[in-house]
Design a protein around this motif. Structure first.
Motif, short mmCIF file in Angstrom:
data_model
loop_
_atom_site.label_atom_id
_atom_site.label_comp_id
_atom_site.label_asym_id
_atom_site.label_seq_id
_atom_site.Cartn_x
_atom_site.Cartn_y
_atom_site.Cartn_z
N ALA A 105 -12.77 -2.98 0.12
CA ALA A 105 -12.33 -4.19 0.82
C ALA A 105 -13.20 -5.38 0.44
O ALA A 105 -12.70 -6.50 0.23
CB ALA A 105 -12.37 -3.96 2.33
N PRO A 123 -13.66 2.77 1.16
CA PRO A 123 -12.81 1.69 1.71
C PRO A 123 -13.57 0.40 1.99
O PRO A 123 -13.04 -0.69 1.73
CB PRO A 123 -12.27 2.32 3.00
CG PRO A 123 -13.23 3.41 3.35
CD PRO A 123 -13.73 3.94 2.04
N ARG A 150 -7.07 0.48 3.63
CA ARG A 150 -7.76 1.24 2.58
C ARG A 150 -8.22 2.60 3.12
O ARG A 150 -8.15 3.62 2.41
CB ARG A 150 -8.95 0.46 2.02
CG ARG A 150 -8.51 -0.73 1.17
CD ARG A 150 -9.63 -1.43 0.45
NE ARG A 150 -9.06 -2.54 -0.33
CZ ARG A 150 -8.59 -2.43 -1.55
NH1 ARG A 150 -8.63 -1.25 -2.18
NH2 ARG A 150 -8.07 -3.47 -2.18
N TRP A 153 0.83 -1.20 0.00
CA TRP A 153 0.00 0.00 0.00
C TRP A 153 0.87 1.26 0.00
O TRP A 153 0.57 2.23 -0.71
CB TRP A 153 -0.92 0.02 1.22
CG TRP A 153 -2.24 -0.63 0.96
CD1 TRP A 153 -2.67 -1.85 1.35
CD2 TRP A 153 -3.32 -0.05 0.21
NE1 TRP A 153 -3.94 -2.10 0.90
CE2 TRP A 153 -4.37 -1.00 0.20
CE3 TRP A 153 -3.51 1.15 -0.45
CZ2 TRP A 153 -5.58 -0.77 -0.44
CZ3 TRP A 153 -4.72 1.39 -1.08
CH2 TRP A 153 -5.73 0.43 -1.08
N ASP A 176 -7.14 -5.16 6.15
CA ASP A 176 -7.26 -4.64 4.79
C ASP A 176 -8.15 -3.40 4.75
O ASP A 176 -7.85 -2.41 4.06
CB ASP A 176 -7.83 -5.72 3.86
CG ASP A 176 -6.84 -6.84 3.60
OD1 ASP A 176 -5.64 -6.62 3.78
OD2 ASP A 176 -7.29 -7.94 3.22
N LEU A 177 -9.26 -3.46 5.49
CA LEU A 177 -10.15 -2.30 5.55
C LEU A 177 -9.44 -1.10 6.15
O LEU A 177 -9.56 0.03 5.64
CB LEU A 177 -11.39 -2.66 6.37
CG LEU A 177 -12.39 -1.52 6.63
CD1 LEU A 177 -12.93 -0.96 5.32
CD2 LEU A 177 -13.52 -2.01 7.54
N ARG A 227 -12.26 -6.03 -3.46
CA ARG A 227 -10.86 -6.33 -3.79
C ARG A 227 -10.21 -7.37 -2.87
O ARG A 227 -9.37 -8.14 -3.31
CB ARG A 227 -10.04 -5.05 -3.71
CG ARG A 227 -10.52 -3.91 -4.59
CD ARG A 227 -10.05 -4.10 -6.02
NE ARG A 227 -10.17 -2.87 -6.79
CZ ARG A 227 -10.90 -2.73 -7.86
NH1 ARG A 227 -11.63 -3.76 -8.30
NH2 ARG A 227 -10.95 -1.59 -8.52
N ASP A 228 -10.58 -7.36 -1.58
CA ASP A 228 -9.83 -8.15 -0.61
C ASP A 228 -10.56 -9.39 -0.12
O ASP A 228 -9.95 -10.46 0.02
CB ASP A 228 -9.48 -7.28 0.61
CG ASP A 228 -8.66 -6.07 0.23
OD1 ASP A 228 -7.79 -6.20 -0.62
OD2 ASP A 228 -8.90 -4.98 0.81
N VAL A 229 -11.84 -9.27 0.17
CA VAL A 229 -12.56 -10.37 0.81
C VAL A 229 -12.61 -11.64 -0.04
O VAL A 229 -12.40 -12.74 0.49
CB VAL A 229 -13.98 -9.92 1.22
CG1 VAL A 229 -14.83 -11.11 1.66
CG2 VAL A 229 -13.91 -8.89 2.34
N ALA A 287 -9.25 -9.39 7.25
CA ALA A 287 -10.21 -8.53 6.55
C ALA A 287 -10.23 -7.12 7.13
O ALA A 287 -10.24 -6.13 6.39
CB ALA A 287 -11.60 -9.16 6.62
N TYR A 314 -12.56 2.37 -5.41
CA TYR A 314 -12.36 1.16 -4.61
C TYR A 314 -10.90 0.94 -4.21
O TYR A 314 -10.61 0.10 -3.37
CB TYR A 314 -12.84 -0.08 -5.37
CG TYR A 314 -14.33 -0.11 -5.62
CD1 TYR A 314 -15.21 0.65 -4.84
CD2 TYR A 314 -14.86 -0.91 -6.62
CE1 TYR A 314 -16.58 0.62 -5.06
CE2 TYR A 314 -16.23 -0.96 -6.85
CZ TYR A 314 -17.09 -0.18 -6.07
OH TYR A 314 -18.44 -0.21 -6.29
#
Length: 518
Positions: A257, A253, A245, A184, A241-242, A260-262, A238, A199
């Protein structure tokens, strides 16, 4: 980034040095020595003791029924009823038994090796979250001299296998958290965050998180309590990641998340462990004589509480029927339904190691001078460590909330995963060995707290101290050294009930400070 918002910083990273290697090597040698010392003792006339009587024969079943090195064999052990844990732990015991036979060395060598590795990964976890060799060394020493981790590594049972996978998964997850933080930061510096839309950017495949999923799948393959760590580690990943963001100014964010992440997190930390868990049952599926393998064909399912399983293929129906039977067994082990045990121990008692559990006992041994001696081994938590569990947790909560000290996140969540779920099932019959997975995280938290203490106080320069250390030393450092000396002394003092040394009844009584310890 919003105007006026401070520039987010990169994660602090201290390269691995020769001092780390030397420290870890010394800890590993000491761990091997303490775990293998007296490993083949005790036995019950050459046979397993305590709950080894369940798992060791099951491992030997696998050795004798092995199809091939890939599939392995199946456990039946009908003399002890339904086999109530997944196969992986018994498969690991079977590896030692394959080499050394049905002997104490055969059924304990793997637990001793895994117990040594737990010390190694406790050091590595502390090193990764703190970026300090000194703090990692403190954590390693605390774990080394804990009686619970020692005794768990010296018997052919399952807990130490799962503990290693859990602690190693915490280490890899901490690696993922540091790596994605760095990604990041790099993306923000390059302008990729600002140009990636509402996003935020995708950050590539996360191998550390993938490794976490592998380790969690192995933990689940030993005991079902691995599910707790899948849930807690997955949520921690999770929310991290949030947080990142939000920290780097993504416009949406939460949506970012989720999008893109979950999905990738679910694949790595949920789907992958599930697949590995199924893979651990490969011998069961391959055998025609596995327990409940053909429960559909023989009519067992039709007369059960789950007749709907008959709609599934034979193998799947039998496998799920097996699982529901095991779940029913575990659900029935409640204190309110009349199941009691003299060594029952509830979760709140684990926080101070109030109720150890006896693994081996040989009493009324004549030892001269009219004395009677005994040999006892208990899963006993070193008091100098366990009595500081609650203060360590309170300190961690304080620095997390008030100082944003994110070093404590992983060990706190790891501890919570091994503790909080059992509170919800407090009526269940429980034992102190359920708490084995707590101590590595306690060791890391204590090391982090001691690291803070070491920085406190004034510099002292007495001649003898300067001659010994080569430099002035702070009052806080003296406190840390004294505490570690107390931990080591406690380990030695209670050593007789950790190694089963022969002592007089009077000396044994002097070790039992509280009635709940007996």
């Amino acid at each position: 980034m919003k105007p006026g918002r401070p520039q987010p910083g990169a994660p602090v990273s201290v390269p691995w040095h020769r001092r780390d290697t030397v420290t870890l090597a010394v800890l590993t040698v000491l761990a091997l020595f303490t775990r293998f010392l007296g490993l083949v003792q005790p036995t019950s006339s050459g046979t397993p003791v305590f709950d080894e009587k369940h798992y060791v024969p099951q491992g030997w079943d696998m050795v004798r029924s092995s199809f091939n090195p890939v599939l392995g064999g199946i456990e039946s052990n009908p003399g002890y009823g339904l086999v109530v844990h997944p196969p992986l732990g018994k498969q690991l015991l079977a590896l030692g038994e394959t080499v050394f036979g049905y002997t104490p060395m055969g059924w304990r060598i793997m637990t001793a090796l895994f117990g040594t590795a737990v010390i190694v990964f406790t050091f590595l976890l502390a090193r990764r979250v703190s970026q300090s060799t000194s703090i990692a060394a403190i954590a390693g020493v605390i774990a080394l001299f804990d009686g619970v981790l020692l005794v768990a590594a010296k018997f052919g049972m399952l807990d130490i296998f799962q503990v290693l996978f859990i602690v190693a998964a915490a280490w890899t997850l901490a690696g993922d958290m540091r790596q994605v933080h760095q990604r990041w930061h790099d993306a923000w510096l390059s302008g990729a965050v600002q140009s990636s839309g509402p996003y935020g950017p995708r950050l590539g495949f996360r191998w550390w998180r993938f490794a976490t999923g592998v380790l969690l799948g192995l933990a689940l393959g030993v005991k079902w309590s691995g599910l707790y760590y899948i849930a807690f580690y997955g949520l921690m990943s999770a929310f991290w990641d949030l947080w990142l963001r939000k920290r780097y100014g993504v416009e949406k964010p939460l949506a970012g998340a989720l999008v893109r992440d979950v999905p990738s997190a679910l694949a790595s930390i949920v789907l992958l462990p599930a697949l590995l868990y199924i893979w651990s049952w490969r011998a069961w599926f391959a055998s025609e004589t596995s327990v409940y393998r053909h429960s559909l064909a023989d009519g067992t399912i039709a007369g059960s509480d789950w007749p709907w399983l008959a709609n599934l293929p034979d193998a799947a129906a039998g496998w799920l029927y097996y699982h529901f039977s095991v779940l029913e067994f575990h659900g029935s082990l409640t204190s309110s339904s009349g199941h009691s045990h003299p060594w029952d121990s509830k979760p709140w008692a684990w926080l101070v190691a109030a109720r150890p559990i006896l693994y081996y006992s040989s009493t009324d041994i004549e030892c001269g001078d009219g004395n009677t001696c005994r040999e006892m081994i208990s899963l006993f938590g070193t008091p100098a460590i366990w009595w500081l569990t609650i203060p360590a947790l309170l300190w961690a909560a304080w620095v997390w909330i008030t100082r944003r000290d994110f070093r404590v996140i992983v060990p706190v969540i790891g501890f919570a995963a091994g503790f909080l779920p059992w509170l919800a099932a407090f009526d269940r019959q429980m034992y102190f060995f359920y708490a084995t997975a707590l101590i590595p995280f306690t060791a890391v938290l204590l090391a982090l707290a001691l690291g803070n203490i070491a920085k406190k106080g004034t510099l002292r320069e007495p001649k003898w101290l300067v001659k010994l250390t080569g430099a002035p030393i702070r009052t806080g450092q003296i406190i840390v050294i004294v505490y570690l000396a107390v931990v080591a002394a406690s380990f030695v003092y209670w050593g007789p009930i950790l190694y089963g040394l022969r002592v007089t009844d009077g000396y044994y009584e002097s070790l039992m400070w509280f009635p709940s310890w007996k």
